[in-house]
Structures are given as structure tokens and as C-alpha cells.
Scaffold this active site. Structure first.
Site, PDB file in Angstrom:
ATOM      1  N   ASP A  33      49.450  -5.286 -23.054  1.00 54.73           N
ATOM      2  CA  ASP A  33      48.668  -4.093 -22.727  1.00 54.73           C
ATOM      3  C   ASP A  33      47.261  -4.412 -22.225  1.00 54.73           C
ATOM      4  OD1 ASP A  33      50.837  -2.540 -23.533  1.00 54.73           O
ATOM      5  OD2 ASP A  33      50.133  -2.509 -25.612  1.00 54.73           O
TER       6      ASP A  33
ATOM      7  N   LYS B 227      47.696  -5.115 -17.067  1.00 53.15           N
ATOM      8  CA  LYS B 227      48.310  -5.920 -16.000  1.00 53.15           C
ATOM      9  C   LYS B 227      48.749  -5.022 -14.847  1.00 53.15           C
ATOM     10  CE  LYS B 227      51.277  -7.234 -19.132  1.00 53.15           C
ATOM     11  NZ  LYS B 227      50.631  -6.705 -20.339  1.00 53.15           N
TER      12      LYS B 227
ATOM     13  N   GLY C 258      55.228  -1.475 -20.912  1.00 55.86           N
ATOM     14  CA  GLY C 258      54.761  -0.169 -20.441  1.00 55.86           C
ATOM     15  C   GLY C 258      53.512  -0.417 -19.619  1.00 55.86           C
ATOM     16  N   HIS C 259      53.640  -0.350 -18.300  1.00 57.27           N
ATOM     17  CA  HIS C 259      52.504  -0.631 -17.418  1.00 57.27           C
ATOM     18  C   HIS C 259      52.036   0.670 -16.785  1.00 57.27           C
ATOM     19  CE1 HIS C 259      54.017  -5.066 -16.964  1.00 57.27           C
ATOM     20  NE2 HIS C 259      53.795  -4.696 -18.203  1.00 57.27           N
TER      21      HIS C 259
ATOM     22  N   GLN D 233      54.378  -8.075 -21.396  1.00 56.55           N
ATOM     23  CA  GLN D 233      53.840  -8.529 -22.681  1.00 56.55           C
ATOM     24  C   GLN D 233      52.603  -9.409 -22.426  1.00 56.55           C
ATOM     25  OE1 GLN D 233      57.685  -8.934 -22.409  1.00 56.55           O
ATOM     26  NE2 GLN D 233      57.267  -6.773 -22.721  1.00 56.55           N
TER      27      GLN D 233
HETATM   28  P1  GDP Z   1      49.729  -3.236 -19.291  1.00 57.42           P
HETATM   29  O1  GDP Z   1      50.923  -3.100 -20.164  1.00 57.42           O
HETATM   30  O2  GDP Z   1      49.087  -4.580 -19.409  1.00 57.42           O
HETATM   31  O3  GDP Z   1      49.964  -2.865 -17.861  1.00 57.42           O
HETATM   32  O4  GDP Z   1      48.642  -2.205 -19.863  1.00 57.42           O
HETATM   33  P2  GDP Z   1      48.921  -0.692 -20.356  1.00 57.42           P
HETATM   34  O5  GDP Z   1      49.170   0.149 -19.177  1.00 57.42           O
HETATM   35  O6  GDP Z   1      49.914  -0.666 -21.461  1.00 57.42           O
HETATM   36  O7  GDP Z   1      47.545  -0.359 -21.040  1.00 57.42           O
HETATM   37  C1  GDP Z   1      46.332  -0.366 -20.338  1.00 57.42           C
HETATM   38  C2  GDP Z   1      45.712   1.059 -20.397  1.00 57.42           C
HETATM   39  O8  GDP Z   1      44.365   0.995 -20.021  1.00 57.42           O
HETATM   40  C3  GDP Z   1      46.367   2.033 -19.440  1.00 57.42           C
HETATM   41  O9  GDP Z   1      46.386   3.301 -20.017  1.00 57.42           O
HETATM   42  C4  GDP Z   1      45.445   2.009 -18.226  1.00 57.42           C
HETATM   43  O10 GDP Z   1      45.471   3.207 -17.474  1.00 57.42           O
HETATM   44  C5  GDP Z   1      44.116   1.840 -18.899  1.00 57.42           C
HETATM   45  N1  GDP Z   1      43.099   1.112 -18.133  1.00 57.42           N
HETATM   46  C6  GDP Z   1      43.270   0.120 -17.230  1.00 57.42           C
HETATM   47  N2  GDP Z   1      42.067  -0.389 -16.858  1.00 57.42           N
HETATM   48  C7  GDP Z   1      41.140   0.308 -17.539  1.00 57.42           C
HETATM   49  C8  GDP Z   1      39.722   0.221 -17.617  1.00 57.42           C
HETATM   50  O11 GDP Z   1      39.069  -0.601 -17.001  1.00 57.42           O
HETATM   51  N3  GDP Z   1      39.089   1.114 -18.450  1.00 57.42           N
HETATM   52  C9  GDP Z   1      39.783   2.030 -19.176  1.00 57.42           C
HETATM   53  N4  GDP Z   1      39.080   2.846 -19.952  1.00 57.42           N
HETATM   54  N5  GDP Z   1      41.114   2.110 -19.144  1.00 57.42           N
HETATM   55  C10 GDP Z   1      41.788   1.256 -18.349  1.00 57.42           C
HETATM   56  P1  IMO Z   2      53.328  -4.718 -21.974  1.00 57.72           P
HETATM   57  O1  IMO Z   2      54.076  -5.343 -20.835  1.00 57.72           O
HETATM   58  C1  IMO Z   2      52.246  -4.833 -26.190  1.00 57.72           C
HETATM   59  C2  IMO Z   2      55.265  -6.317 -28.962  1.00 57.72           C
HETATM   60  C3  IMO Z   2      55.865  -5.336 -29.948  1.00 57.72           C
HETATM   61  C4  IMO Z   2      56.151  -6.270 -31.118  1.00 57.72           C
HETATM   62  C5  IMO Z   2      56.596  -7.547 -30.407  1.00 57.72           C
HETATM   63  C6  IMO Z   2      58.096  -7.695 -30.284  1.00 57.72           C
HETATM   64  O2  IMO Z   2      53.156  -3.250 -21.842  1.00 57.72           O
HETATM   65  O3  IMO Z   2      52.043  -5.451 -22.210  1.00 57.72           O
HETATM   66  P2  IMO Z   2      59.940  -6.536 -28.756  1.00 57.72           P
HETATM   67  O4  IMO Z   2      60.336  -5.102 -28.628  1.00 57.72           O
HETATM   68  O5  IMO Z   2      59.490  -7.162 -27.498  1.00 57.72           O
HETATM   69  O6  IMO Z   2      60.981  -7.355 -29.454  1.00 57.72           O
HETATM   70  O7  IMO Z   2      58.679  -6.518 -29.766  1.00 57.72           O
HETATM   71  O8  IMO Z   2      56.029  -7.502 -29.111  1.00 57.72           O
HETATM   72  N1  IMO Z   2      55.374  -5.911 -27.553  1.00 57.72           N
HETATM   73  C7  IMO Z   2      54.332  -5.479 -26.817  1.00 57.72           C
HETATM   74  N2  IMO Z   2      53.063  -5.248 -27.175  1.00 57.72           N
HETATM   75  N3  IMO Z   2      52.630  -4.672 -24.908  1.00 57.72           N
HETATM   76  C8  IMO Z   2      53.891  -4.931 -24.530  1.00 57.72           C
HETATM   77  O9  IMO Z   2      54.298  -4.915 -23.248  1.00 57.72           O
HETATM   78  C9  IMO Z   2      54.829  -5.312 -25.516  1.00 57.72           C
HETATM   79  N4  IMO Z   2      56.143  -5.610 -25.491  1.00 57.72           N
HETATM   80  C10 IMO Z   2      56.457  -5.994 -26.740  1.00 57.72           C
HETATM   81  O10 IMO Z   2      54.943  -4.325 -30.287  1.00 57.72           O
HETATM   82  O11 IMO Z   2      54.961  -6.559 -31.804  1.00 57.72           O
HETATM   83 MG    MG Z   3      51.606  -1.925 -21.785  1.00 58.85          MG
END
Ligand code: GDP
Ligand code: IMO
Ligand code: MG
Length: 431
Positions: A13, A16, A40-41, A227
């Protein structure tokens, strides 16, 4: 050459999705190479939010081809649902999504197998997974006897036979272990998956061959990690990891594209740290600071909605993962979330039983005994969400970013100050 890898250097998270989307202008193909619907991106563009899980983020850009390579584990119902949701948002898949026929398939019994451990009466069995069947599917893949691949879905007679054998085995095992288990009907599972296979047929291909064709044609690929490096099954905080190679080392095995084609290795980090699920987290702030970061950064899981655990930036863990992932630069995300905090701590080493520790220990017990040693930097009061250039940032924010780069061991090249594509700052090369 000319290809790029984008991976998280923390526990997932790191935003990316935003970086991949941003860099699509310079790339032709975006490749997911590991993980599955546990990812979840999020991408925000002009107020519209897109959520991607199995589909590569590049699908949002009409010139980009999106490849789900062989190292990904695919739950067909989840994928079809995601495709439908994105289509409903106006995203076109026409000829642009390609799914590897060697990828493994998540079947309904995988979800039950995960429930078995995650809901076991022994807390030691709980990893806090996303419950998307990821671990059980990878187990079957590596175990070989029960693995089902995408290519198998297109041989109906063999699939029915294969599932009869596997489902019989799984039913007996699960019935013995789960009191409320409803046995699966192998024939019904086979028919359901044959239907999914028809819906997916236009997308299926030999992904490795496709990627090599693209390379031969001079196309630039971007590898989208899911991840984070600290969740890597070999290099992360085992056993509190995911079941795939989620650091940058996973690109080659997951895609069939040798690492020598990649020359830009971007490590994505948050300006602080979060973690969702169980496992060690030395800089966790289970206090007002952590709550503030959670509230301001809206730190709730994209996939499961769980509140993310929050804490200070950990340069020990991140430095380690930057080395494992071969990062050539870091992108520092969510810097805006730290505005208004008087003093910012960064862990620069750990202390364990009176000794200084500078890298991540293998043993969970050792890691749990590590206490972070912090350096404290001045914070900044200003809202930075409108900053668009390096000079727009307050000096304390620039110093903080520079400090992170120094401590991690690779310079920051991108800073993000909000979710939108345009809330991004390129760091001047001179740094
Ligand atoms: P990923 O899994 O690495 O793609 O990240 P996620 O989407 O799960 O989580 C990142 C969250 O931060 C998302 O809700 C984005 O919309 C939000 N986000 C991304 N860049 C920024 C930032 O610079 N500032 C803030 N406040 N939110 C951001
Ligand atoms: P993105 O791509 C954050 C974590 C789960 C758990 C561990 C194992 O959005 O960054 P799994 O279901 O993969 O067997 O769970 O990994 N986990 C993540 N945490 N972002 C993710 O994906 C994750 N995908 C798995 O919360 O701790
Ligand atoms: Mg994510």
C-alpha cells in the site's frame, strides 16, 4: 533495456498504483508478475477513483497493453467482476488485456482452506491474510499435485477428471477439520470454471512469448509489483508475509523476462510506515501519532477495509528492502499526511539486548526484541498538497525527503503530495 520495475519497499500500500499510472506516459506495456486479488491499487485522476486488484494499472491508459503474467494467481470470478466494474467506469479492454496461460487458478476450496487456518482456535495460525485464497493456491502450485493452471480450463474433459480427483481430496481434508464445511461438488465446480474460461477466452495467451515479442519490437515494459518487499516470501518478515516474491526479485520468475531488460528500479515508500494484518512492526505507533496518520492518510485497506497499523518511517527495514529489490531510486509518497506534526522520527538503527542492529534479522523473535533508535527531524506546518515543484515544499519537508534517501541508500526522485496524478513533484537531479 528501457524497462522499469515499480515495487513497494515496505509492507504494501505504498501507492504503487499512482506511480505506475504516472509513468505510463513513457511505457507501452504494464505487467503484473505475482500476487493476485490480495492487491488493491488506487489511482485518482481528475476526481475519479479507480481501484485495481488483478488488472494491471496500465489498463487505465488507452495506449498501454496490460499483461497478467504467469506468476500471478487468478481467481476468475474476481477478475471478471473487476473487468466489469472497470468497464462500467468507461475503461476499454478491447485487445489490451492479456492473461498468461501458465498462471495458476484460485478455486473455491482455496478460500475454505484459508478460512481453516485464519479462523483456527490457535491464534498462532492466524496471519491476518486478505482471505483471497492466495496462500492455498500458491501452496498447490509449488506442491504440484493439485495445481490447476489457466491452460487447464480449456481442456474440458481433462479438467472435469482433474477436479474430481482434487475436490475429493480437498473435501475429505476440509470435512475433517472444519465442523461447518459443506463439501464441494466437483462437477459443479468444473462447469462453473468452464463458463468463466469462456468469458476469459479473448484475453488468454502465452504471456511470456507476448512479452518477448514486445521487447523485440522495442516496446518499453513496466513491471507493477503488488504487496511490498517486506512481504516477500523469501526476504520479508516471514511467516507474516504473502506467498509470492513480492520484492523486485520476482519480476523474472513471474514474467519470464530476464532482469537485464530492466534498468530503472523504483522503490515506492510512504513517508511513514503502514502495515495491515499481523506481524512485527518495530516503528508502530499505537498511540495518538498513529491515529493521526491513519485519519489524515485515510489508512484503511483497499481490499478488506481493515484499519492499517501506522508508525514512523523505518530506514532499517526499508534500506534492507531497497538492497534486496535493487532500487535505483525511491518515490516518497503521502508526504502531505505528515504536515502539522511538530517532530518526525525516523528509525536509523535498532537496538537489541544492548547491541546495534542495522539490518532486518531473520528470526521473528529477534525482530520482536528490536527497539528502534530514532533520529528526530523538525516537521512543517504548511499544507503541501498544492506544491508542484521541489521549491514549493517547505525546507523542513525537503530536508526530510533528502534524509530518507540518504538513510535508505538511494536518492528520492519523485515526491507525492496527494492522491491525484498531478499532485506529484519530480526531485531535481542535483540531489
Ligand atoms: P498501492 O497498493 O501501493 O497501490 O497503494 P493503495 O492504493 O492501496 O494505497 C495508497 C492510497 O494512498 C490510495 O488511496 C491513494 O489514492 C492514496 N495516495 C497516493 N498518493 C498519495 C499522496 O501523496 N497523498 C495522499 N494523501 N494520498 C495518496
Ligand atoms: P498491495 O498490492 C498490504 C498482507 C495481508 C497479510 C499478508 C498475507 O495493495 O500493496 P495474503 O492475503 O497475501 O496471503 O496476506 O499480506 N497483504 C497486503 N498488505 N497491501 C497489499 O497489497 C497486500 N497484499 C497482502 O494483509 O498481512
Ligand atoms: Mg494497496
Amino acid at each position: 533495456m528501457g524497462s522499469t520495475c515499480v515495487v513497494g519497499l515496505q509492507w504494501g500500500d505504498e501507492a504503487k498504483g499512482k506511480i505506475v499510472d504516472l509513468l505510463c506516459d513513457d511505457h507501452d506495456v504494464v505487467v503484473r508478475y505475482q500476487g493476485g486479488a490480495n492487491a488493491g491499487h488506487t489511482v485518482v485522476h481528475e476526481g475519479v477513483t479507480y481501484k485495481l486488484s488483478l488488472v494491471p494499472t496500465g489498463i487505465l491508459r488507452s495506449h498501454v497493453h496490460a499483461v497478467i503474467a504467469n506468476g500471478v494467481v487468478i481467481h476468475p470470478p474476481a477478475l471478471l467482476k473487476e473487468v466489469a466494474a472497470l468497464e462500467a467506469q468507461g475503461v476499454s479492454f478491447q485487445g489490451r488485456l492479456h492473461i498468461g496461460d501458465r498462471a495458476h487458478v484460485i478455486l473455491p476450496y482455496h478460500l475454505e482452506e484459508e478460512r481453516l487456518t485464519e479462523e483456527s482456535s490457535s491464534a498462532a495460525d492466524h496471519l491476518g491474510t486478505t482471505r483471497r485464497g492466495i496462500g492455498p493456491c500458491y501452496k498447490d502450485k509449488v506442491g504440484r499435485v493439485h495445481g490447476v493452471r489457466i491452460a487447464d480450463l480449456y481442456r474440458p474433459a481433462e479438467l472435469r477428471e482433474k477436479l474430481k480427483r482434487i475436490v475429493d481430496f480437498k473435501n475429505r481434508l476440509l470435512a475433517a477439520m472444519l465442523p461447518d464445511f459443506e463439501p464441494f461438488d466437483a462437477a459443479a465446480v468444473a462447469e462453473e470454471y468452464l463458463e468463466h474460461a469462456e468469458a476469459l477466452r479473448p484475453y488468454i495467451c502465452d504471456a511470456t512469448a507476448k512479452l518477448h515479442e514486445c521487447l523485440d519490437a522495442g516496446k518499453k515494459l513496466m513491471f507493477e509489483g503488488a504487496q511490498g518487499s517486506l512481504l516477500d516470501v523469501d526476504h520479508g518478515s516471514y511467516p507474516y508475509v504473502t506467498s509470492s516474491s513480492s520484492s523486485a526479485v520476482g519480476t523474472a520468475p513471474g514474467s519470464g523476462v530476464p532482469a537485464r531488460y530492466i534498468d530503472r528500479w523504483i522503490g515506492v515508500v510512504k513517508a511513514y510506515t503502514t502495515r495491515v494484518g499481523g506481524g512485527p512492526f518495530p516503528t508502530e505507533q499505537d498511540n495518538e501519532v498513529g491515529e493521526r496518520i491513519r485519519r489524515v492518510g485515510r489508512e484503511y485497506g483497499t481490499v478488506t477495509g481493515r484499519p492499517r497499523r501506522c508508525g514512523w518511517f523505518d530506514a532499517v527495514a526499508t534500506g534492507y528492502s531497497a538492497r534486496v529489490s535493487g532500487s535505483t531510486e525511491i518515490a516518497v509518497m503521502l508526504l502531505d499526511v505528515l504536515s502539522g506534526i511538530d517532530e518526525l522520527n525516523v528509525a536509523v538503527s535498532y537496538e537489541r539486548r544492548g547491541e546495534t542492529v542495522r539490518t532486518l534479522p531473520a528470526s521473528l523473535a529477534d525482530l520482536e526484541e528490536c527497539r528502534p533508535v530514532y533520529e528526530t527531524l523538525p516537521g512543517w506546518k504548511e499544507d503541501v498538497t498544492a506544491a508542484r515543484t521541489w521549491d514549493d515544499l517547505p525546507k523542513a519537508a525537503r530536508d526530510y525527503v533528502e534524509f530518507l534517501g540518504k538513510k535508505v541508500g538511494v536518492p528520492a526522485s519523485i515526491v507525492s503530495v496527494g492522491p491525484d496524478r498531478n499532485q506529484t513533484i519530480r526531485v531535481p537531479k542535483a540531489l
